[in-house]
Design an enzyme around this catalytic site. Structure first.
Site, PDB file in Angstrom:
ATOM      1  N   GLN A  71       0.849  -1.194   0.000  1.00  0.00           N
ATOM      2  CA  GLN A  71       0.000   0.000   0.000  1.00  0.00           C
ATOM      3  C   GLN A  71       0.879   1.235   0.000  1.00  0.00           C
ATOM      4  OE1 GLN A  71      -1.458   1.479   3.729  1.00  0.00           O
ATOM      5  NE2 GLN A  71      -3.577   1.292   3.051  1.00  0.00           N
ATOM      6  N   SER A 129       1.473   6.768   2.587  1.00  0.00           N
ATOM      7  CA  SER A 129       2.215   7.733   3.400  1.00  0.00           C
ATOM      8  C   SER A 129       3.428   8.314   2.678  1.00  0.00           C
ATOM      9  CB  SER A 129       2.685   7.078   4.706  1.00  0.00           C
ATOM     10  OG  SER A 129       1.588   6.730   5.520  1.00  0.00           O
ATOM     11  N   GLU A 157      -8.243  -1.637   5.880  1.00  0.00           N
ATOM     12  CA  GLU A 157      -6.983  -1.715   6.616  1.00  0.00           C
ATOM     13  C   GLU A 157      -7.218  -1.762   8.120  1.00  0.00           C
ATOM     14  OE1 GLU A 157      -2.786   0.691   6.602  1.00  0.00           O
ATOM     15  OE2 GLU A 157      -4.595   1.896   6.765  1.00  0.00           O
ATOM     16  N   ASN A 200      -3.320   6.412  17.068  1.00  0.00           N
ATOM     17  CA  ASN A 200      -4.446   6.275  17.993  1.00  0.00           C
ATOM     18  C   ASN A 200      -5.236   7.578  18.094  1.00  0.00           C
ATOM     19  OD1 ASN A 200      -3.623   3.687  18.457  1.00  0.00           O
ATOM     20  ND2 ASN A 200      -3.094   3.973  20.604  1.00  0.00           N
ATOM     21  N   GLU A 201      -4.523   8.697  18.024  1.00  0.00           N
ATOM     22  CA  GLU A 201      -5.197   9.995  18.114  1.00  0.00           C
ATOM     23  C   GLU A 201      -6.118  10.218  16.911  1.00  0.00           C
ATOM     24  OE1 GLU A 201      -1.804   9.798  20.717  1.00  0.00           O
ATOM     25  OE2 GLU A 201      -1.962   9.474  18.550  1.00  0.00           O
TER      26      GLU A 201
END
Length: 405
Positions: free
Chosen positions: A126, A129, A244, A370-371
């Site tokens: 993938q 980023s 994902e 997580n944020e």
């Protein structure tokens, strides 16, 4: 005709019989765990898994799957948890790229790519980023410019899992900088062996190199390699991110993994602390969280099979999985004590625990921090007010993103 195809065209097997078949097949064919990934052995095992009818259990029959319900997938997952199977190279393709191609790809793309993925002939990665666009994927700057009957791609991707083995990648690139940042993106299938593609490994603190940085230097991609619609890449990205997060959140550790509940409970018993109240309390919490997450993922898979997309609830699974990994590390640390940093060199369990501890922090970053997950859950699941967006409707080339002006 393979065994998988033969089975797929018949009536659904009895669930108990299917489970027994899976148990017997795994007992005979599951290889011994190895610290080194033998990519050809992994391909061969995936092919054997497919021929036996245990790859793509819930995938559509027209692309080589069996078209069975999630109950069959759950049954196989229960049985495979007893082993450490060499299927890691296929996790991105099976959990993220393949389902997205199935959802949004053309009939030609589905029949070209998905059967080969199931058979282990192709490995996928993938490509989202970038150095300046991690959690804010829509700020990416990799460009794809249409030139005749192909697209020319230039740019860089980073933190790409399995790219060192990949044959294909799902690439998100900017195709129209005059549109707002979310609406000028397109998703492509890119040949990772094409001229101009460079893959460089990135080591993490465990000493391994599971990630890579990828450079695209005038890489040509055929016009028919678009997944979904041109400039509709954000929709494709959201679709893949949903898959994902469910994939990451539902990924089960084999029971042989030192951070699995079964292994941690056995460690507590071996060290003679399993009867201590504090240990029992921690183990009970770990077991309860593992079980709740497992049941939640069963529900998501059942709904997906019924045509209900997981949507933002995939972030719940991803966040819960990350928090569970952290709890497992904390629990094994409390139980093992000093052995966590000073184990016998001949004790492979101690080394595996150390590797797990060093690797676990990545679970709170990979697939969105997580944020980010908490923000998605708050806004899209709980209906809390959204954060203000100052760049909504502004053409990307007018934003000060990296070198973009």
């Amino acid at each position: 005709m393979t065994a998988a195809t033969t089975i797929a065209t018949g009536s659904p097997p009895d669930l108990d019989a299917f489970r027994e078949q899976a148990r017997a097949w795994l007992r005979e064919h599951a290889p011994a765990p190895s610290p080194v990934t033998d990519i050809e052995a992994a391909r061969a095992f995936q092919a054997a898994l497919y021929d036996a009818g245990f790859a793509g259990i819930t995938w559509p029959q027209d692309v080589g799957g069996r078209g069975l319900s999630t109950a069959y997938q759950q049954a196989f997952s229960d049985e495979e948890a007893e082993y450490e199977l060499p299927t890691y190279p296929f996790t991105i393709g099976m959990g993220m790229c393949g389902p997205t191609v199935n959802d949004l790809g053309t009939p030609e793309q589905r029949t070209r790519y998905l059967p080969r993925l199931l058979r282990g002939e192709d490995i996928w990665c993938q490509l989202f980023s970038e150095p300046g666009a991690g959690s804010d994927v829509a700020s990416l700057q990799t460009r794809a410019v249409l030139d005749g009957d192909s697209w020319v791609v230039d740019g860089q991707k980073v933190w790409t899992t399995n790219a060192q083995w990949a044959d294909f990648g799902a690439l998100l690139a900017r195709t129209d900088p005059d549109r707002p940042k979310h609406s000028g993106l397109t998703m492509f299938v890119v040949d990772m062996h094409a001229p101009g593609v460079t893959v460089r490994p990135l080591k993490d603190m465990s000493g391994r190199a599971p990630f890579n940085e990828i450079y695209f230097d005038s890489v040509r991609i055929p016009a028919d390699a678009v997944i979904g619609e041109v400039n509709g890449g954000w929709h494709a990205a959201v679709t893949m991110l949903g898959h994902e997060r469910v994939s990451i959140g539902s990924r089960r550790r084999p029971k042989t993994n030192p951070l699995d509940f079964t292994a941690i409970a056995a460690l507590a018993q071996r060290l003679g602390v399993s009867g201590e109240p504090a240990t029992r309390e921690r183990l009970a919490e770990l077991y309860a969280r593992e079980r709740v997450l497992e049941l939640f993922n069963v529900r998501l898979r059942q709904e997906a099979a019924a045509g209900i997309a997981p949507g933002a609830r995939g972030s719940v699974a991803k966040l819960a999985g990350s928090m569970l990994a952290r709890l497992a590390v904390d629990t094994v640390g409390e139980i093992a004590g000093p052995e966590i940093v000073a184990w016998d060199p001949e004790d492979t369990t101690g080394a595996a625990v150390a590797l797990g501890i060093n690797s676990t922090p990545s679970s709170s970053i990979a697939g969105g921090t997580n944020e980010i997950q908490r923000g998605i859950i708050g806004e899209r699941v709980l209906g809390l007010p959204k954060e203000p967006s100052v760049d909504k409707g502004v053409p990307f080339r007018e934003l000060k993103v990296g070198t973009q002006k």
